[in-house]
Design a protein around this motif. Sequence first.
Motif, PDB file in Angstrom:
ATOM      1  N   THR A  17      50.831 -20.894  27.011  1.00  0.00           N
ATOM      2  CA  THR A  17      49.980 -20.100  27.887  1.00  0.00           C
ATOM      3  C   THR A  17      48.721 -20.868  28.244  1.00  0.00           C
ATOM      4  N   LEU A  27      53.915 -14.945  34.969  1.00  0.00           N
ATOM      5  CA  LEU A  27      55.045 -15.553  34.269  1.00  0.00           C
ATOM      6  C   LEU A  27      55.774 -16.477  35.219  1.00  0.00           C
ATOM      7  N   ALA A  85      62.293 -10.668  30.248  1.00  0.00           N
ATOM      8  CA  ALA A  85      61.651  -9.370  30.027  1.00  0.00           C
ATOM      9  C   ALA A  85      60.960  -9.342  28.676  1.00  0.00           C
ATOM     10  N   ILE A  88      57.675 -11.186  28.771  1.00  0.00           N
ATOM     11  CA  ILE A  88      56.647 -10.344  29.393  1.00  0.00           C
ATOM     12  C   ILE A  88      56.097  -9.351  28.383  1.00  0.00           C
ATOM     13  N   ASP A  89      56.981  -8.721  27.634  1.00  0.00           N
ATOM     14  CA  ASP A  89      56.529  -7.746  26.644  1.00  0.00           C
ATOM     15  C   ASP A  89      55.657  -8.396  25.575  1.00  0.00           C
ATOM     16  N   ALA A  92      52.604 -10.855  27.725  1.00  0.00           N
ATOM     17  CA  ALA A  92      51.874 -10.335  28.887  1.00  0.00           C
ATOM     18  C   ALA A  92      51.578  -8.844  28.769  1.00  0.00           C
ATOM     19  N   ARG A  95      53.637  -6.345  31.346  1.00  0.00           N
ATOM     20  CA  ARG A  95      53.588  -6.371  32.815  1.00  0.00           C
ATOM     21  C   ARG A  95      53.023  -7.709  33.266  1.00  0.00           C
ATOM     22  N   ALA A  96      53.665  -8.308  34.278  1.00  0.00           N
ATOM     23  CA  ALA A  96      53.228  -9.625  34.745  1.00  0.00           C
ATOM     24  C   ALA A  96      53.525  -9.788  36.222  1.00  0.00           C
ATOM     25  N   VAL A  98      55.385 -12.048  38.474  1.00  0.00           N
ATOM     26  CA  VAL A  98      56.540 -12.886  38.161  1.00  0.00           C
ATOM     27  C   VAL A  98      56.787 -13.886  39.294  1.00  0.00           C
ATOM     28  N   ARG A 118      57.803  -3.810  34.631  1.00  0.00           N
ATOM     29  CA  ARG A 118      57.280  -5.066  34.093  1.00  0.00           C
ATOM     30  C   ARG A 118      56.774  -6.011  35.176  1.00  0.00           C
ATOM     31  N   VAL A 119      57.102  -5.739  36.447  1.00  0.00           N
ATOM     32  CA  VAL A 119      56.841  -6.683  37.536  1.00  0.00           C
ATOM     33  C   VAL A 119      55.722  -6.145  38.429  1.00  0.00           C
TER      34      VAL A 119
END
Length: 281
Positions: A17, A27, A85, A88-89, A92, A95-96, A98, A118-119
Motif C-alpha cells: 500500500t 485497488l 473482494a 478490498i475488505d 480498504a 469499499r474501494a 477499483v 465494494r466498488v
Amino acid sequence: MGEAIVHVNGVELCAETFGDPQAPAILLIGGMASSMDWWDADFCRRLALGGRHVIRYDFRDTGRSATYPPGAPGYTGDDLIADAAGVIDLLAGGRAHVVGISMGGGIAQHLAVDHSPRVATLTLVSTSTGADDDLPPMDERLEAAFADPAAEPDWSDPAAVVEYIVEEQRLFAGPDSFDEEYVREIARQVVARTHEIESSMKNHALVKGSDGTRHRLGEVTAPTLVIHGTADPFFPPGHAVMLAREINRAQLLMLDGVGHQTPPQSTWDVVVPAILGHSAL
C-alpha cells in the motif's frame, strides 16, 4: 503498510500500500500473468500524492503470493474475483475505487456487478467482456504470434526469462509506446520477486474462467471510466467503445498510440489526473 503477506480466502497474497490509510482507497488489479510490479511504484506514489490510499497486490501464481505447480493452477477465475473482494475488505475497509487492466478489468467488472457495495468507482483499462462476434478481432500480427509462439526459455535462467518477458511485452505494446529498457527493468523485478516464474507465466491462461459480463453491463451502477489505447492489438478500440456505450454514463479516455499495456510513463500526466478526478466522485 509497505509490502506484506496477507491472508485472503485461505491463501497467502502479497500486497503493498501507498499513502494515507485513512484516504479513499484505490485497488489496482493487474492483467493475466502479471505481478503487482507492472503497476509501477512511482505511478502508485503519484496517485497517493493525490490523496488516495493505493493498494496493489500479487495474484495467486504471481510475485510472492501463493504458488501452484506449473500447468496445474489450483483455483478458478471465481477464486481470483473473490481474492480481489477479500483484499478490498481487508485493506480498504470494504469499499474501494477499483482500477483493473485486461484480465484485471474483467475481474473489476465482476466486482461491479456481483459485489457492487465494494466498488465506489470503476476504471477499466485495456479490457473487454470477451471476443463477441460484433467486436473487432485481435490484430493479425498478434494472431500470427499466438499461432507460432516463441520457444519457451530455460525457466531456471533469470536473464533468459527476462528477455522472454520483454519480447512478449513488445508484441502487445503500441509501436511508439514501448520503452524497452523500462520494460526490461520491470521484468527483472518480476523475475526476482516471483516464487515460481514458470507457473506465473503459464497458469492464468489455464484457469477456468467466469461467465462473460457483457449481458450484465447494464447492472453496473458505479461511475465508470474506460481507458484504452488507440493501438491496442489484443482488444482493438472497438472494445472500449462498446464498454463506454453499454455501461450507463461511462466516460471514455483514449490514449493515442498506446497498445495493450499498463499505461506507459509518457501517459501518466493524463492518466493519473483522470483516475484521481474520477475517484473523487
